[in-house]
Design an enzyme around this catalytic site. Sequence first.
Site, PDB file in Angstrom:
ATOM      1  N   LYS A 199      38.015  81.483 127.875  1.00 42.01           N
ATOM      2  CA  LYS A 199      37.340  80.427 128.038  1.00 42.01           C
ATOM      3  C   LYS A 199      37.414  80.325 126.653  1.00 42.01           C
ATOM      4  O   LYS A 199      37.030  78.739 126.899  1.00 42.01           O
ATOM      5  CB  LYS A 199      35.686  80.886 128.668  1.00 42.01           C
ATOM      6  CG  LYS A 199      35.692  81.564 129.625  1.00 42.01           C
ATOM      7  CD  LYS A 199      33.769  81.034 130.073  1.00 42.01           C
ATOM      8  CE  LYS A 199      34.450  81.409 131.906  1.00 42.01           C
ATOM      9  NZ  LYS A 199      33.074  81.478 131.904  1.00 42.01           N
ATOM     10  N   LYS A 223      33.506  78.952 141.178  1.00 46.34           N
ATOM     11  CA  LYS A 223      33.211  77.062 140.899  1.00 46.34           C
ATOM     12  C   LYS A 223      33.113  76.437 140.554  1.00 46.34           C
ATOM     13  O   LYS A 223      33.630  75.036 140.954  1.00 46.34           O
ATOM     14  CB  LYS A 223      31.846  78.134 141.746  1.00 46.34           C
ATOM     15  CG  LYS A 223      31.181  78.670 140.553  1.00 46.34           C
ATOM     16  CD  LYS A 223      29.955  78.909 141.010  1.00 46.34           C
ATOM     17  CE  LYS A 223      29.096  79.780 141.208  1.00 46.34           C
ATOM     18  NZ  LYS A 223      29.072  81.152 139.583  1.00 46.34           N
ATOM     19  N   LYS A 264      42.438  83.520 141.304  1.00 47.08           N
ATOM     20  CA  LYS A 264      40.764  83.194 142.698  1.00 47.08           C
ATOM     21  C   LYS A 264      39.901  81.573 142.941  1.00 47.08           C
ATOM     22  O   LYS A 264      40.215  80.545 141.636  1.00 47.08           O
ATOM     23  CB  LYS A 264      39.588  84.550 142.018  1.00 47.08           C
ATOM     24  CG  LYS A 264      39.275  83.798 140.669  1.00 47.08           C
ATOM     25  CD  LYS A 264      38.286  85.070 140.441  1.00 47.08           C
ATOM     26  CE  LYS A 264      36.736  84.236 139.591  1.00 47.08           C
ATOM     27  NZ  LYS A 264      35.741  84.229 139.800  1.00 47.08           N
TER      28      LYS A 264
HETATM   29  P1  ATP Z   1      33.171  80.608 137.544  1.00 50.15           P
HETATM   30  O1  ATP Z   1      33.971  79.128 138.067  1.00 50.15           O
HETATM   31  O2  ATP Z   1      31.479  79.204 137.213  1.00 50.15           O
HETATM   32  O3  ATP Z   1      33.397  81.031 136.887  1.00 50.15           O
HETATM   33  P2  ATP Z   1      32.845  81.888 140.020  1.00 50.15           P
HETATM   34  O4  ATP Z   1      32.766  81.351 141.211  1.00 50.15           O
HETATM   35  O5  ATP Z   1      33.825  82.936 139.387  1.00 50.15           O
HETATM   36  O6  ATP Z   1      32.155  81.550 138.990  1.00 50.15           O
HETATM   37  P3  ATP Z   1      30.920  83.861 138.997  1.00 50.15           P
HETATM   38  O7  ATP Z   1      29.253  83.446 139.349  1.00 50.15           O
HETATM   39  O8  ATP Z   1      31.356  84.668 137.857  1.00 50.15           O
HETATM   40  O9  ATP Z   1      31.777  83.112 139.905  1.00 50.15           O
HETATM   41  O10 ATP Z   1      30.499  85.373 139.802  1.00 50.15           O
HETATM   42  C1  ATP Z   1      29.243  85.912 140.820  1.00 50.15           C
HETATM   43  C2  ATP Z   1      30.036  87.054 141.647  1.00 50.15           C
HETATM   44  O11 ATP Z   1      31.723  86.385 142.487  1.00 50.15           O
HETATM   45  C3  ATP Z   1      30.650  88.139 140.958  1.00 50.15           C
HETATM   46  O12 ATP Z   1      30.409  88.933 141.752  1.00 50.15           O
HETATM   47  C4  ATP Z   1      32.531  87.544 141.204  1.00 50.15           C
HETATM   48  O13 ATP Z   1      33.383  88.512 140.985  1.00 50.15           O
HETATM   49  C5  ATP Z   1      32.064  87.161 143.029  1.00 50.15           C
HETATM   50  N1  ATP Z   1      33.332  86.030 143.093  1.00 50.15           N
HETATM   51  C6  ATP Z   1      33.556  85.144 142.226  1.00 50.15           C
HETATM   52  N2  ATP Z   1      35.264  84.526 142.963  1.00 50.15           N
HETATM   53  C7  ATP Z   1      34.954  85.073 143.612  1.00 50.15           C
HETATM   54  C8  ATP Z   1      36.272  85.221 144.534  1.00 50.15           C
HETATM   55  N3  ATP Z   1      36.902  84.084 144.738  1.00 50.15           N
HETATM   56  N4  ATP Z   1      36.397  86.006 145.504  1.00 50.15           N
HETATM   57  C9  ATP Z   1      35.712  86.887 145.094  1.00 50.15           C
HETATM   58  N5  ATP Z   1      34.305  87.317 144.419  1.00 50.15           N
HETATM   59  C10 ATP Z   1      34.794  85.888 143.922  1.00 50.15           C
END
Ligand code: ATP
Length: 335
Positions: free
Chosen positions: A119, A204, A201
Amino acid sequence: MEINNAPQKKRALSFIQSSGMFTLGNYLGAVKNWNNMQEEFECVFGIADLHSITVRQDPATLRKQIYSAAAMLLSTGLDPEKSLIFMQSHVAAHSQLAWILNCYTQFGELSRMTQFKDKSQKHSDNVNAGLFTYPVLMAADILLYKPDLVPVGADQKQHLEIARDIAKRFNGIYGDVFTIPEPYIPPIGAKVMSLQEPEKKMSKSDENENAKILLTDSPDAIMRKFKRAVTDSEARVCVGENKPGINNLIEIYSCITGKTADEITAEFEGKGYGDFKLSVGEAVVEELRPVQEKYNMYISDKAQLEKIYKEGAEKAQYVARKTLSKVMKKVGYVL
Ligand code: ATP
Ligand code: LTN
């Protein structure tokens, strides 16, 4: 604490950031499992809104995202009668404990966190102290509620590990204050990859709208995004080494329908990727339909939403303050 008078159950805790509308990845990888865990465990679920400002946020957008995160957690099945559901910023003990734990965390160990390294490269104009101490706040989130289990994805394992290290260090000095939490891998779950760059992955915060399915996407948008999903030139629906796009679609379809990869290959034998993409899109649309109906209800009734998160905050404050007081006494503060 007895959240629901069931002290014999193990306690599980997890938080989700309010940094954008939840994706299909958040749903299949996290929130759907949280819903299933509510019967077996005594659960604590939080919206990590304090964590969200480690990267710059527009206030009006952030406010909307926090509301929407709360509405979405309820719409995907979290039940405030069964679980403790609240916003992190409503419970001051998180920030208070984070400060204390900062003083029991080494600069060196925080410097090794891969999320910090990623980050700080991505947001090189704003490498703030919050981004650096993010794992300490997460440790506070966890340790305040003494969970036995913390369901997190692979990307958060390192943060859970440091939370365990901090807890053990503190307990080593002051006696048994914190429960040492274990990571929890739910029996069913998926890691959902980006529809445009399937080696990454689905996230969001991805700026490419076509890379992610948002839980609020219309059926048309969902179908369009799946039709455009990046695949390969082999045109056979089966799991393969150099087929990250198709592997991802198989994983999504499997997670929703409960079918195995072999069953899916058999189902689409002789058919092209186009047919398969349509079926995956339709399965996702149907899976999200009831979620979206509830979401629309919650998001248009702010009074009901407010009642739920305020009650959650009160219960959480009670539990968190008890742990914080114990910590403060141990450290030597005058209460
Ligand atoms: P950001 O884009 O803000 O980093 P993110 O979409 O990666 O957010 P987080 O808020 O960091 O998501 O994660 C929330 C939960 O969702 C965590 O338990 C994480 O492991 C799960 N998660 C996030 N993205 C995925 C994905 N693509 N597949 C499966 N699980 C996910
Ligand atoms: N860092 C996590 C969100 C998070 C969390 C927590 C998860 C904040 N506090 C406590 C589990 C327990 C993330 O980005 N997914």
